[in-house]
Design a protein around this motif. Structure first.
Motif, PDB file in Angstrom:
ATOM      1  N   ASN A 104       0.822  -1.217   0.000  1.00 42.54           N
ATOM      2  CA  ASN A 104       0.000   0.000   0.000  1.00 42.54           C
ATOM      3  C   ASN A 104       0.850   1.258   0.000  1.00 42.54           C
ATOM      4  OD1 ASN A 104      -3.015  -0.832   0.357  1.00 42.54           O
ATOM      5  ND2 ASN A 104      -1.922  -2.141   1.798  1.00 42.54           N
ATOM      6  N   GLN A 105       2.012   1.218   0.632  1.00 45.23           N
ATOM      7  CA  GLN A 105       2.880   2.396   0.637  1.00 45.23           C
ATOM      8  C   GLN A 105       3.424   2.680  -0.751  1.00 45.23           C
ATOM      9  OE1 GLN A 105       3.465   4.499   3.161  1.00 45.23           O
ATOM     10  NE2 GLN A 105       4.728   5.762   1.812  1.00 45.23           N
ATOM     11  N   TYR A 108       0.627   4.170  -2.698  1.00 45.17           N
ATOM     12  CA  TYR A 108       0.335   5.504  -2.151  1.00 45.17           C
ATOM     13  C   TYR A 108       1.324   6.526  -2.692  1.00 45.17           C
ATOM     14  CZ  TYR A 108       0.188   9.310   1.232  1.00 45.17           C
ATOM     15  OH  TYR A 108       0.132  10.556   1.817  1.00 45.17           O
ATOM     16  N   ASN A 109       2.609   6.166  -2.686  1.00 44.77           N
ATOM     17  CA  ASN A 109       3.614   7.082  -3.236  1.00 44.77           C
ATOM     18  C   ASN A 109       3.341   7.380  -4.709  1.00 44.77           C
ATOM     19  OD1 ASN A 109       4.906   7.108  -0.768  1.00 44.77           O
ATOM     20  ND2 ASN A 109       6.332   5.468  -1.319  1.00 44.77           N
ATOM     21  N   VAL A 112       0.156   9.641  -5.003  1.00 47.95           N
ATOM     22  CA  VAL A 112       0.431  10.983  -4.475  1.00 47.95           C
ATOM     23  C   VAL A 112       1.205  11.796  -5.497  1.00 47.95           C
ATOM     24  CG1 VAL A 112       1.851  12.228  -2.815  1.00 47.95           C
ATOM     25  CG2 VAL A 112       0.268  10.503  -2.025  1.00 47.95           C
ATOM     26  N   ASP A 152      -6.348   8.320  -1.085  1.00 48.60           N
ATOM     27  CA  ASP A 152      -6.985   8.104   0.218  1.00 48.60           C
ATOM     28  C   ASP A 152      -7.116   6.612   0.540  1.00 48.60           C
ATOM     29  OD1 ASP A 152      -7.223  10.840   0.464  1.00 48.60           O
ATOM     30  OD2 ASP A 152      -9.268  10.891  -0.369  1.00 48.60           O
ATOM     31  N   TYR A 154      -5.298   3.949  -0.546  1.00 46.45           N
ATOM     32  CA  TYR A 154      -4.029   3.282  -0.210  1.00 46.45           C
ATOM     33  C   TYR A 154      -3.456   3.797   1.102  1.00 46.45           C
ATOM     34  CZ  TYR A 154      -3.870   0.854  -4.672  1.00 46.45           C
ATOM     35  OH  TYR A 154      -4.149   0.011  -5.727  1.00 46.45           O
ATOM     36  N   ARG A 155      -3.697   5.074   1.412  1.00 42.29           N
ATOM     37  CA  ARG A 155      -3.238   5.576   2.708  1.00 42.29           C
ATOM     38  C   ARG A 155      -4.014   4.911   3.840  1.00 42.29           C
ATOM     39  NH1 ARG A 155      -3.734  10.854   2.035  1.00 42.29           N
ATOM     40  NH2 ARG A 155      -5.923  10.865   2.711  1.00 42.29           N
ATOM     41  N   ARG A 156      -5.317   4.741   3.665  1.00 40.67           N
ATOM     42  CA  ARG A 156      -6.130   4.082   4.685  1.00 40.67           C
ATOM     43  C   ARG A 156      -5.709   2.620   4.860  1.00 40.67           C
ATOM     44  NH1 ARG A 156     -10.499   4.671   2.342  1.00 40.67           N
ATOM     45  NH2 ARG A 156     -10.692   2.587   1.434  1.00 40.67           N
ATOM     46  N   ARG A 158      -2.833   1.309   4.211  1.00 42.96           N
ATOM     47  CA  ARG A 158      -1.508   1.259   4.833  1.00 42.96           C
ATOM     48  C   ARG A 158      -1.612   1.462   6.342  1.00 42.96           C
ATOM     49  NH1 ARG A 158       1.711   6.545   4.239  1.00 42.96           N
ATOM     50  NH2 ARG A 158       0.015   6.995   5.705  1.00 42.96           N
ATOM     51  N   ASP A 159      -2.415   2.443   6.754  1.00 43.67           N
ATOM     52  CA  ASP A 159      -2.567   2.714   8.187  1.00 43.67           C
ATOM     53  C   ASP A 159      -3.233   1.539   8.904  1.00 43.67           C
ATOM     54  OD1 ASP A 159      -1.456   5.144   7.623  1.00 43.67           O
ATOM     55  OD2 ASP A 159      -3.359   6.251   7.662  1.00 43.67           O
TER      56      ASP A 159
END
Length: 224
Positions: A104-105, A108-109, A112, A152, A154-156, A158-159
Motif C-alpha cells: 500500500n505504501q 500511495y507514493n 500521491v 486516500d 491506499y493511505r487508509r 496502509r494505516d
C-alpha cells in the motif's frame, strides 16, 4: 524299660509343642493380602480407589519475563514458555501485515505523485518518477478524482495494516503472559485421559415416536 518309654514320650511331646509354636506365615500372607488390597474400596467388586492428581506448578516461571520478552521480540515469550509451534504462526501473520504495508505504501507514493502532477497541471518529462504511469492514465482518460480517491484508499489501507501489526504484537504478548501465568500457578501437562460410556438421551417432544422416547448415545469425557 519304663524309664526309656517315659523319656521317649517326653521327647515326642516336646517336639509336638515346638512345632505348634513355629512361625505362623498365614498372618504374614494375610497382611500382604490386606496391603495389596489397600487400594481398593470395601466390597468384593469395588473398583480401585484412585489417587488424587498431584499438581506441580512451576513457581520459577515468570509471567513478567515472558511479557518483556514478547514486547522486545515477537515470539520470544512463546519460546520462553516452550511453545515453539506458535512462533511460525506469529511471524507468518506479522509478515503478511508487513507485506501489506509495503504494498500500500508503494501505490500511495505513486498516486500521491500523480495527484501532484494533476493538481499543478504539469506533465512529467521522461525520466521523472512515474512518468509511464502518468502517460498511461492520461491516455485512458482516468479522471482526477479517481487519482485522489486512490491516494486516500491506499493511505487508509496502509494505516490499517500498521494498526494490524500493533494489534498482532499485543495479542502475542497477551498470549505469552497467559501461558506463563498458567505455568506459574497451575499444572500444564499432557496427562489427558478419555472415557467413553454408552447411555440414553431423551428426544424432543416433536421428535418422539411411538416406539421409544429415548435414543442411544455415547458419552465422551475428557479428564486433564
Amino acid at each position: 524299660m519304663y524309664k526309656f518309654l517315659l523319656i521317649t514320650g517326653f521327647v515326642m511331646v516336646f517336639t509336638f509343642v515346638a512345632r505348634a509354636q513355629g512361625i505362623d506365615t498365614s498372618a504374614a500372607r494375610k497382611a500382604d493380602t490386606v496391603k495389596k488390597a489397600s487400594n481398593t474400596a470395601p466390597g468384593s467388586f469395588a473398583p480401585p480407589i484412585r489417587k488424587e492428581k498431584a499438581y506441580h506448578p512451576d513457581s520459577l516461571h515468570s509471567p513478567h519475563k515472558a511479557v518483556m520478552h514478547s514486547l522486545m521480540i515477537p515470539g520470544w515469550g512463546q519460546i520462553y514458555n516452550h511453545q515453539w509451534w506458535k512462533v511460525p504462526i506469529i511471524y507468518g501473520g506479522i509478515g503478511l501485515l508487513f507485506s501489506a504495508v509495503i504494498f500500500n505504501q508503494n501505490y500511495y507514493n505513486q498516486f500521491v505523485t500523480l495527484s501532484r502532477y494533476r493538481q499543478r497541471g504539469v506533465a512529467p518529462t521522461p525520466g521523472q518518477p512515474y512518468y509511464n504511469e502518468y502517460i498511461l492514465y492520461q491516455q485512458n482518460g482516468v479522471p482526477d478524482q479517481n487519482i485522489y480517491d486512490s491516494v486516500d484508499a491506499y493511505r487508509r489501507n496502509r494505516d490499517l495494516s500498521i494498526m494490524g501489526i500493533a494489534v498482532a504484537w499485543g495479542i502475542q504478548t497477551i498470549d505469552a503472559y497467559i501461558d506463563a501465568k498458567f505455568k506459574h500457578s497451575f499444572t500444564v501437562d499432557n496427562n489427558l485421559s478419555m472415557k467413553v460410556t454408552p447411555g440414553m438421551i431423551g428426544q424432543p417432544l416433536y421428535a418422539q415416536s411411538a416406539n421409544s422416547s429415548f435414543i442411544p448415545s455415547v458419552k465422551i469425557t475428557f479428564t486433564f
